[in-house]
Scaffold this motif. Structure first.
Motif, PDB file in Angstrom:
ATOM      1  N   ASP A  78      17.456   8.101  -6.458  1.00 41.58           N
ATOM      2  CA  ASP A  78      17.143   6.799  -6.230  1.00 41.58           C
ATOM      3  C   ASP A  78      18.260   5.898  -6.567  1.00 41.58           C
ATOM      4  N   ASP A  94       0.787  -1.369   0.012  1.00 42.17           N
ATOM      5  CA  ASP A  94       0.071  -0.083   0.000  1.00 42.17           C
ATOM      6  C   ASP A  94       0.783   1.331   0.025  1.00 42.17           C
ATOM      7  N   TYR A  95       2.085   1.113  -0.070  1.00 37.54           N
ATOM      8  CA  TYR A  95       2.816   2.364  -0.252  1.00 37.54           C
ATOM      9  C   TYR A  95       4.004   2.485  -1.368  1.00 37.54           C
ATOM     10  N   ALA A  96       4.222   3.472  -1.808  1.00 45.17           N
ATOM     11  CA  ALA A  96       5.266   3.802  -2.782  1.00 45.17           C
ATOM     12  C   ALA A  96       6.542   3.969  -2.117  1.00 45.17           C
ATOM     13  N   ARG A 146      16.215  -2.566  -0.473  1.00 44.36           N
ATOM     14  CA  ARG A 146      15.026  -3.281  -0.957  1.00 44.36           C
ATOM     15  C   ARG A 146      15.318  -4.369  -1.745  1.00 44.36           C
ATOM     16  N   ALA A 154       8.680   7.370   1.855  1.00 45.67           N
ATOM     17  CA  ALA A 154       7.348   6.353   1.738  1.00 45.67           C
ATOM     18  C   ALA A 154       6.286   7.271   1.476  1.00 45.67           C
ATOM     19  N   HIS A 155       5.069   6.628   0.444  1.00 48.65           N
ATOM     20  CA  HIS A 155       4.285   7.709   0.250  1.00 48.65           C
ATOM     21  C   HIS A 155       2.875   6.715   0.022  1.00 48.65           C
ATOM     22  N   GLY A 156       1.936   6.956   0.621  1.00 43.22           N
ATOM     23  CA  GLY A 156       0.676   6.145   0.588  1.00 43.22           C
ATOM     24  C   GLY A 156      -0.429   6.794   1.255  1.00 43.22           C
ATOM     25  N   TYR A 177       6.426  12.169  -0.893  1.00 43.49           N
ATOM     26  CA  TYR A 177       7.261  10.983  -0.027  1.00 43.49           C
ATOM     27  C   TYR A 177       7.603  11.535   1.536  1.00 43.49           C
ATOM     28  N   ARG A 185      10.511   4.809  -1.910  1.00 46.09           N
ATOM     29  CA  ARG A 185      12.077   5.115  -2.623  1.00 46.09           C
ATOM     30  C   ARG A 185      12.916   5.040  -1.681  1.00 46.09           C
TER      31      ARG A 185
END
Length: 542
Positions: A376, A364-366, A420, A387-389, A411, A368
């Motif tokens: 990036d 549920d998050y994008a 990641r 994080a962005h969501g 973000y 980076r």
């Protein structure tokens, strides 16, 4: 765009406009959900604590009465109501009453003392606070009254499980049978302000809405496979984001039953899990270790337990593997998030290897992973996690802090370092922010340093995390002194500041100088490595 009565930016905030325009956000408030559950399953139990139970019907009735009682005392929609309560079922009633009346809640963790509660309630301009009449020999009433003497907005100090006209029971009785119109509440507006420690030493007020919190709760319930009638054990404080969301609000969103623990005890948890056939819990890592140990000692594999989500401190892979072996069906796993971005990762219930070796699956998050210049980085390279969501905060009470924390793409800069992998998993490798995470609670090193520096014998201080066998991290203070002073003197000085006892350094290292960078900044990485080596050497020689 609208503003709160205190000037906090409401929604849609720039970084959340996309969610307000779509169907990602639920447009029902907690009050809407509670009313529906009270009508649909009135006799289902929503909360259990050490004193009794609350069905959904009783919860709705009591919350309505309490909302009426608060209205009679002059509280109106938009006012902030703080509560510094243990894990008692009254906290659930109060939380729902505020939603009915359109009041903003300000949960305050019980470990905080005068200095913290004054700062928090002063910042959010709380109109009222609920505190226990008696709990663990701490004078919560006295602390709240002292705060009221210096905070002009704080007009009411209400007690819980006490006596008199200003007690919860009296407010409840006064509101019984009184019809109070439901407030016209914006589900996208400010519903809660929760304070979290930062690197500046000043706690930041995190703003959430019904929509953001309902989103993370709903997604959590779906990911963990819990729903109507499933019991959740809640030993985490309901005034902390984990306990608040998964303890106070999960029953209203997902139909679960919350079993509230006033104080953690592994043997008691074992009994409660069996008695209520608990399906899962969200708690600090030390609780997982102790529960697994208690289960093995008792020869009880807790067959009802399906998951244990833990985080907030370093978690060794072996710990997850050993805990999994202690239970019949339980999947322990690591999760990652914060008050600002609740649960960026949700763990791996069905993948033991990834559950042990990573801090969870991004859901549920994008996300980076960026270098020091916000570029990036590819998978496998360490960088800061952004994080962005739809479950992220609306912002802070301080607009400048919001602007600093959220980048131009919306973000949130977590301050945590990690990598990641190809599975979409995050593994935390360190922290850019200077925080100590002691048993799941964030402690600001800077805040403690400021207090130490106010001692006349201390010329400089640097506070860092040190390994702690049970709590993950403890507090170590490196100090440079210009006069004779003892550890006892410094402990007494920090305690006298009004800080919570958890912030008093457990160890002091007296040094002549600090390692520094070329620009003069203290090399805290060197200090952390030094104390870690010392602790490990002492443990090996013990």
């Amino acid at each position: 765009m609208t503003d709160s009565p205190w000037g906090w930016q409401s929604v849609p905030a720039p970084h959340q406009a996309e969610f307000a325009k779509s169907d990602v956000w639920q447009r029902e408030t907690i009050a809407d959900l509670a009313q529906a559950r009270a009508a649909r399953t009135p006799d289902a139990v929503a909360f259990v604590d050490g004193v009794g139970t609350l069905t959904f019907a009783q919860l709705w009735q009591d919350a309505g009465a309490l909302a009426a009682g608060l209205a009679a005392r002059g509280l109106v929609a938009g006012d902030v109501v703080a509560f510094q309560l243990p894990n008692w079922r009254e906290a659930a009633v109060l939380n729902l009453a505020c939603a009915i009346a359109g009041l903003v809640v300000n949960p305050i963790v019980p470990i905080y003392r005068d200095a913290e509660i004054r700062q928090m309630m002063g910042d959010c301009r709380a109109r009222a606070i609920f505190v226990p009449a008696a709990f663990r020999n701490v004078d919560y009433v006295g602390m709240a009254q002292r705060a009221a003497e210096v905070l002009p907005d704080l007009r009411h100090v209400f007690t819980v499980r006490g006596q008199g006209d200003d007690d919860y029971a009296a407010l409840l009785a006064a509101g019984q049978g009184v019809a109070v119109p439901r407030a016209d509440v914006d589900p996208f507006g400010v519903k809660m302000v929760l304070y979290t420690s930062g690197t500046t030493g000043k706690p930041k007020g995190v703003l959430h809405s019904h929509a953001t919190l309902n989103r993370v709760i709903g997604r959590s319930a779906a990911h963990w496979g819990v729903g109507d009638g499933d019991a959740m054990l809640m030993p985490s404080p309901v005034t902390h984001v984990s306990g608040y969301a998964n303890g106070l609000e999960m029953p209203l969103v997902a139909g679960t039953l919350t079993v509230l623990m006033e104080a953690w005890n592994a043997a008691d948890a074992l009994a409660l899990i069996n008695r209520h056939q608990v399906a899962g819990t969200v708690a600090a890592t030390p609780f997982l270790v102790e529960l697994a140990g208690a289960a093995q000692a008792a020869g009880d594999r807790l067959p009802s337990l399906r998951f244990f989500a833990c985080g907030g401190a370093a978690v060794a892979p072996d710990l997850i593997i050993q805990a999994r072996a202690a239970f019949a069906h339980c999947a322990p796993f690591r999760v990652f998030g914060s008050s600002e971005v609740p649960l960026v990762t949700y763990g791996w219930p069905t993948n033991p290897e990834l559950a042990a070796s990573t801090d969870g699956q991004i859901v549920d998050y994008a996300v980076r992973i960026v270098d020091g210049d916000d570029r990036d980085l590819p998978d496998g390279q360490e960088g800061e996690i952004l994080a962005h969501g739809p479950a992220m905060m609306l912002g802070y009470t301080d607009a400048a802090a919001t602007a600093e924390a959220i980048d131009s793409q919306g973000y949130f800069r977590t301050g945590d370092l990690g990598v990641r992998d190809v599975h979409g998993a995050i593994t935390i490798t360190g922290r850019k922010k200077d925080l100590i995470i002691r048993g799941g609670e964030n402690i600001s090193a800077t805040e403690i340093e400021i207090v130490l520096l106010s001692h006349p014998a201390v010329s400089d201080a640097a506070v860092v995390a040190m390994p702690h066998e049970r709590l993950g991290e403890g507090v170590c203070a490196y100090v440079i002194v210009g006069a004779d002073v003892t550890v006892g003197d410094l402990v007494a000085h920090v305690a006298a500041s009004g800080m919570a006892k958890q912030k008093i350094p457990e160890r002091f290292e007296f040094v002549a100088e600090f390692p520094r960078t070329a620009s003069g900044k203290v090399r805290k990485d060197v200090l952390r490595a030094s104390i870690k080596a010392a602790v490990e050497a002492e443990k090996a020689s013990a």
